[in-house]
Design a protein around this motif. Structure first.
Motif, PDB file in Angstrom:
ATOM      1  N   ALA A 141      -5.107   2.112  -5.328  1.00  7.20           N
ATOM      2  CA  ALA A 141      -4.781   0.730  -4.977  1.00  7.20           C
ATOM      3  C   ALA A 141      -5.878  -0.224  -5.428  1.00  7.20           C
ATOM      4  O   ALA A 141      -7.072   0.052  -5.265  1.00  7.20           O
ATOM      5  N   VAL A 142      -5.458  -1.341  -5.999  1.00  5.35           N
ATOM      6  CA  VAL A 142      -6.341  -2.474  -6.251  1.00  5.35           C
ATOM      7  C   VAL A 142      -5.907  -3.564  -5.276  1.00  5.35           C
ATOM      8  O   VAL A 142      -4.813  -4.111  -5.393  1.00  5.35           O
ATOM      9  N   VAL A 143      -6.737  -3.866  -4.289  1.00  2.00           N
ATOM     10  CA  VAL A 143      -6.365  -4.841  -3.274  1.00  2.00           C
ATOM     11  C   VAL A 143      -6.583  -6.234  -3.850  1.00  2.00           C
ATOM     12  O   VAL A 143      -7.710  -6.693  -4.020  1.00  2.00           O
ATOM     13  N   MET A 144      -5.468  -6.883  -4.173  1.00  2.00           N
ATOM     14  CA  MET A 144      -5.514  -8.192  -4.818  1.00  2.00           C
ATOM     15  C   MET A 144      -5.719  -9.298  -3.778  1.00  2.00           C
ATOM     16  O   MET A 144      -5.377  -9.155  -2.601  1.00  2.00           O
ATOM     17  N   ALA A 145      -6.259 -10.407  -4.231  1.00  4.63           N
ATOM     18  CA  ALA A 145      -6.391 -11.578  -3.365  1.00  4.63           C
ATOM     19  C   ALA A 145      -5.006 -12.097  -3.008  1.00  4.63           C
ATOM     20  O   ALA A 145      -4.080 -12.055  -3.810  1.00  4.63           O
ATOM     21  N   SER A 146      -4.866 -12.586  -1.789  1.00  4.78           N
ATOM     22  CA  SER A 146      -3.579 -13.010  -1.244  1.00  4.78           C
ATOM     23  C   SER A 146      -3.505 -14.520  -1.116  1.00  4.78           C
ATOM     24  O   SER A 146      -4.327 -15.143  -0.430  1.00  4.78           O
ATOM     25  N   ARG A 147      -2.499 -15.122  -1.763  1.00  6.20           N
ATOM     26  CA  ARG A 147      -2.274 -16.557  -1.589  1.00  6.20           C
ATOM     27  C   ARG A 147      -1.978 -16.885  -0.129  1.00  6.20           C
ATOM     28  O   ARG A 147      -2.434 -17.902   0.407  1.00  6.20           O
ATOM     29  N   ALA A 148      -1.187 -16.025   0.512  1.00  9.64           N
ATOM     30  CA  ALA A 148      -0.828 -16.270   1.907  1.00  9.64           C
ATOM     31  C   ALA A 148      -2.064 -16.239   2.796  1.00  9.64           C
ATOM     32  O   ALA A 148      -2.221 -17.075   3.700  1.00  9.64           O
ATOM     33  N   LEU A 149      -2.974 -15.297   2.546  1.00 17.50           N
ATOM     34  CA  LEU A 149      -4.188 -15.221   3.355  1.00 17.50           C
ATOM     35  C   LEU A 149      -5.089 -16.419   3.098  1.00 17.50           C
ATOM     36  O   LEU A 149      -5.696 -16.964   4.028  1.00 17.50           O
ATOM     37  N   ALA A 150      -5.169 -16.841   1.841  1.00 19.12           N
ATOM     38  CA  ALA A 150      -5.979 -18.026   1.525  1.00 19.12           C
ATOM     39  C   ALA A 150      -5.472 -19.252   2.269  1.00 19.12           C
ATOM     40  O   ALA A 150      -6.257 -20.113   2.683  1.00 19.12           O
ATOM     41  N   ALA A 151      -4.163 -19.346   2.455  1.00 19.74           N
ATOM     42  CA  ALA A 151      -3.575 -20.500   3.139  1.00 19.74           C
ATOM     43  C   ALA A 151      -3.681 -20.398   4.653  1.00 19.74           C
ATOM     44  O   ALA A 151      -3.677 -21.421   5.347  1.00 19.74           O
ATOM     45  N   GLY A 165     -10.615  -5.243   6.838  1.00 19.79           N
ATOM     46  CA  GLY A 165     -11.051  -4.071   7.594  1.00 19.79           C
ATOM     47  C   GLY A 165      -9.872  -3.250   8.076  1.00 19.79           C
ATOM     48  O   GLY A 165      -9.879  -2.014   8.011  1.00 19.79           O
ATOM     49  N   HIS A 166      -8.842  -3.921   8.546  1.00 22.19           N
ATOM     50  CA  HIS A 166      -7.620  -3.239   8.988  1.00 22.19           C
ATOM     51  C   HIS A 166      -7.026  -2.416   7.856  1.00 22.19           C
ATOM     52  O   HIS A 166      -6.629  -1.260   8.048  1.00 22.19           O
ATOM     53  N   LEU A 167      -6.968  -2.997   6.666  1.00 16.74           N
ATOM     54  CA  LEU A 167      -6.377  -2.301   5.521  1.00 16.74           C
ATOM     55  C   LEU A 167      -7.237  -1.135   5.058  1.00 16.74           C
ATOM     56  O   LEU A 167      -6.735  -0.042   4.765  1.00 16.74           O
ATOM     57  N   LEU A 168      -8.547  -1.346   4.974  1.00 16.97           N
ATOM     58  CA  LEU A 168      -9.431  -0.298   4.469  1.00 16.97           C
ATOM     59  C   LEU A 168      -9.479   0.903   5.406  1.00 16.97           C
ATOM     60  O   LEU A 168      -9.571   2.048   4.949  1.00 16.97           O
ATOM     61  N   ARG A 169      -9.383   0.660   6.697  1.00 21.30           N
ATOM     62  CA  ARG A 169      -9.382   1.792   7.636  1.00 21.30           C
ATOM     63  C   ARG A 169      -8.166   2.694   7.418  1.00 21.30           C
ATOM     64  O   ARG A 169      -8.211   3.898   7.681  1.00 21.30           O
ATOM     65  N   GLN A 170      -7.069   2.113   6.910  1.00 16.15           N
ATOM     66  CA  GLN A 170      -5.838   2.876   6.731  1.00 16.15           C
ATOM     67  C   GLN A 170      -5.680   3.477   5.338  1.00 16.15           C
ATOM     68  O   GLN A 170      -4.813   4.336   5.137  1.00 16.15           O
ATOM     69  N   SER A 171      -6.468   3.033   4.370  1.00 12.51           N
ATOM     70  CA  SER A 171      -6.258   3.479   2.994  1.00 12.51           C
ATOM     71  C   SER A 171      -6.507   4.980   2.861  1.00 12.51           C
ATOM     72  O   SER A 171      -7.433   5.528   3.449  1.00 12.51           O
ATOM     73  N   ALA A 172      -5.646   5.619   2.066  1.00  8.60           N
ATOM     74  CA  ALA A 172      -5.729   7.073   1.910  1.00  8.60           C
ATOM     75  C   ALA A 172      -6.869   7.484   0.993  1.00  8.60           C
ATOM     76  O   ALA A 172      -7.367   8.608   1.091  1.00  8.60           O
ATOM     77  N   ARG A 173      -7.277   6.616   0.078  1.00 10.00           N
ATOM     78  CA  ARG A 173      -8.356   6.920  -0.855  1.00 10.00           C
ATOM     79  C   ARG A 173      -9.101   5.627  -1.161  1.00 10.00           C
ATOM     80  O   ARG A 173      -8.588   4.527  -0.904  1.00 10.00           O
ATOM     81  N   PHE A 192       0.828  -1.198   0.000  1.00  7.58           N
ATOM     82  CA  PHE A 192       0.000   0.000   0.000  1.00  7.58           C
ATOM     83  C   PHE A 192       0.868   1.256   0.000  1.00  7.58           C
ATOM     84  O   PHE A 192       0.589   2.226  -0.719  1.00  7.58           O
ATOM     85  N   ALA A 193       1.916   1.235   0.807  1.00  9.93           N
ATOM     86  CA  ALA A 193       2.781   2.406   0.915  1.00  9.93           C
ATOM     87  C   ALA A 193       3.437   2.723  -0.421  1.00  9.93           C
ATOM     88  O   ALA A 193       3.576   3.905  -0.794  1.00  9.93           O
ATOM     89  N   VAL A 194       3.825   1.702  -1.167  1.00 12.01           N
ATOM     90  CA  VAL A 194       4.446   1.928  -2.475  1.00 12.01           C
ATOM     91  C   VAL A 194       3.431   2.513  -3.459  1.00 12.01           C
ATOM     92  O   VAL A 194       3.705   3.504  -4.147  1.00 12.01           O
ATOM     93  N   VAL A 195       2.248   1.920  -3.522  1.00 12.18           N
ATOM     94  CA  VAL A 195       1.236   2.369  -4.489  1.00 12.18           C
ATOM     95  C   VAL A 195       0.745   3.773  -4.155  1.00 12.18           C
ATOM     96  O   VAL A 195       0.706   4.661  -5.017  1.00 12.18           O
ATOM     97  N   GLU A 196       0.368   3.995  -2.914  1.00 16.46           N
ATOM     98  CA  GLU A 196      -0.136   5.317  -2.553  1.00 16.46           C
ATOM     99  C   GLU A 196       0.971   6.359  -2.567  1.00 16.46           C
ATOM    100  O   GLU A 196       0.732   7.525  -2.914  1.00 16.46           O
TER     101      GLU A 196
END
Length: 383
Positions: free
Chosen positions: A147-157, A170-178, A137-141
């Motif tokens: 940001a396009v929040v892609m599905a995570s292989r690590a999270l799926a596992a 929810g944690h990520l969306l609360r922090q997103s700048a836009r 997120f920090a790199v993109v923003e």
């Protein structure tokens, strides 16, 4: 002149290449739909790499292709699966791609959205997965891109159920700048994403996905759905909160989904719009005038090519996309990061050429024919 093209049954058939290019002129962005083309990367064919090496990218050709898409009014979806994220392009290369493309977008006034994932880690705890997402997120923003929040292989596992998906997102969306685009990529595109959102039952997964959006509607610009199920997409689209867009990622049914119905329509974020860019742009300008029939008349004939490129195993569609970019003159070679040019058979590639040629996708049909002859000769197909 004719070309002898190999068929899947081992026989050769004759194809008469198109002689005149289709005239497709650049133009401004569209007014009735928001459309992004997921763009491929151009490999550096002179780099001394192996399939396990970090990606070697030809930055000049890669950025030139993005300027081509912007010139036709399309937005660019950067560092997505079309750019071989997780299939040859590692996070370090993707981060550099994001920085360079975002700077180029700012210079030319082009729209850009960039993939945010967790591919710098193979696995991890929920805390480590959140940290990986935050780093991206920090790199993109930081580059000034959406940001396009892609599905995570690590999270799926790692995730043990729907609540852990809601916690991480929810944690990520609360922090997103836009506001972001949430990307649901089905297992036909990446088998490691089976059971995403906490269930292999798509109805249950959809319910969780909608709960994530409902929890943070002000932080979600839209959703990108890549399940290749038009009926499911329409049903999901009708359940979205007001103001949240649906960006179709359905490379099998995109004309009907973009055209829409009496209850709404889909915007688009599509890999097939990489090779179809100029023709898709022409169709969208027709749609801007309210001429749905004319839009469908231009775009419906492209579906056969798209279904061919994206046929199972779907994740290897990138090979056909890059073949067509080479034949169209957007790059000087048919090489891919990770050696993925070998992922499709010669009959598959020959049919992709034949369909694209019939649609008039090559600005210089003679060059496309000559390059196809070269490829055929490398495989031992004499003309």
């Amino acid at each position: 002149m004719t070309l002898r093209l190999p068929s899947a049954d081992g026989t050769l058939r004759s194809h008469h290449p198109r002689t005149d290019p289709r005239v497709l002129t650049p133009g401004s962005a569209f007014t009735s739909r928001t459309v992004l083309a997921a763009a491929h990367v151009v490999a550096d064919p002179f780099a001394d790499t192996t399939p396990d090496s970090p990606a070697a990218v030809d930055w000049d050709a890669t950025l030139a292709f993005r300027r081509h898409l912007w010139s036709h009014g399309l937005g660019v979806a950067e560092a997505m699966d079309t750019a071989q994220r997780g299939m040859g392009l590692e996070w370090a290369g993707a981060a550099e791609l994001i920085r360079r493309s975002a700077a180029e977008a700012a210079a030319v006034g082009g729209r850009i959205a960039c993939g945010v994932g967790t591919d710098q880690i193979a696995a991890g705890s929920l805390q480590e997965i959140r940290a990986a997402y935050e780093e991206q997120f920090a790199v993109v923003e930081g580059a000034g891109a959406q940001a396009v929040v892609m599905a995570s292989r690590a999270l799926a596992a790692t995730a043990r159920g729907p609540e852990e998906y809601r916690e991480v997102y929810g944690h990520l969306l609360r922090q997103s700048a836009r506001p972001v685009i949430l990307h649901w990529l089905g297992p036909m595109f990446d088998p490691a994403l089976e059971g995403y959102w906490g269930s292999s039952d798509l109805d249950a997964a959809t319910a969780t996905f909608l709960e994530v959006i409902a929890d943070h509607p002000d932080k979600v610009d839209g959703i990108k759905v890549s399940l290749l199920d038009a009926g499911r997409e329409v049903a999901l689209r009708r359940r979205l909160p007001r103001g949240v867009r649906c960006y179709t990622g359905d490379d099998f049914h995109y004309p009907e989904l973009i055209a829409g119905d009496e209850q709404g329509f889909s915007h688009a974020l599509l890999g097939i719009f990489d090779p179809l860019g100029p023709l898709a742009a022409q169709a969208l300008r027709v749609l801007d005038t309210g001429d749905t029939e004319g839009f469908r008349g231009l775009l419906d004939p492209t579906v056969e090519l798209s279904r061919h490129l994206f046929r199972a195993p779907t994740r290897f569609y990138k090979t056909g996309v890059v073949l067509l970019a080479w034949l169209a003159g957007h790059q000087d070679h048919f090489a891919m990061v990770g050696g993925l040019q070998s992922a499709r058979s010669l009959p598959h590639l020959a049919r992709a050429y034949e369909l694209a040629d019939g649609l008039g996708l090559f600005p210089d049909p003679q060059r496309a024919e000559a390059r196809m002859r070269t490829l055929l000769s490398l495989y031992g197909v004499e003309q």
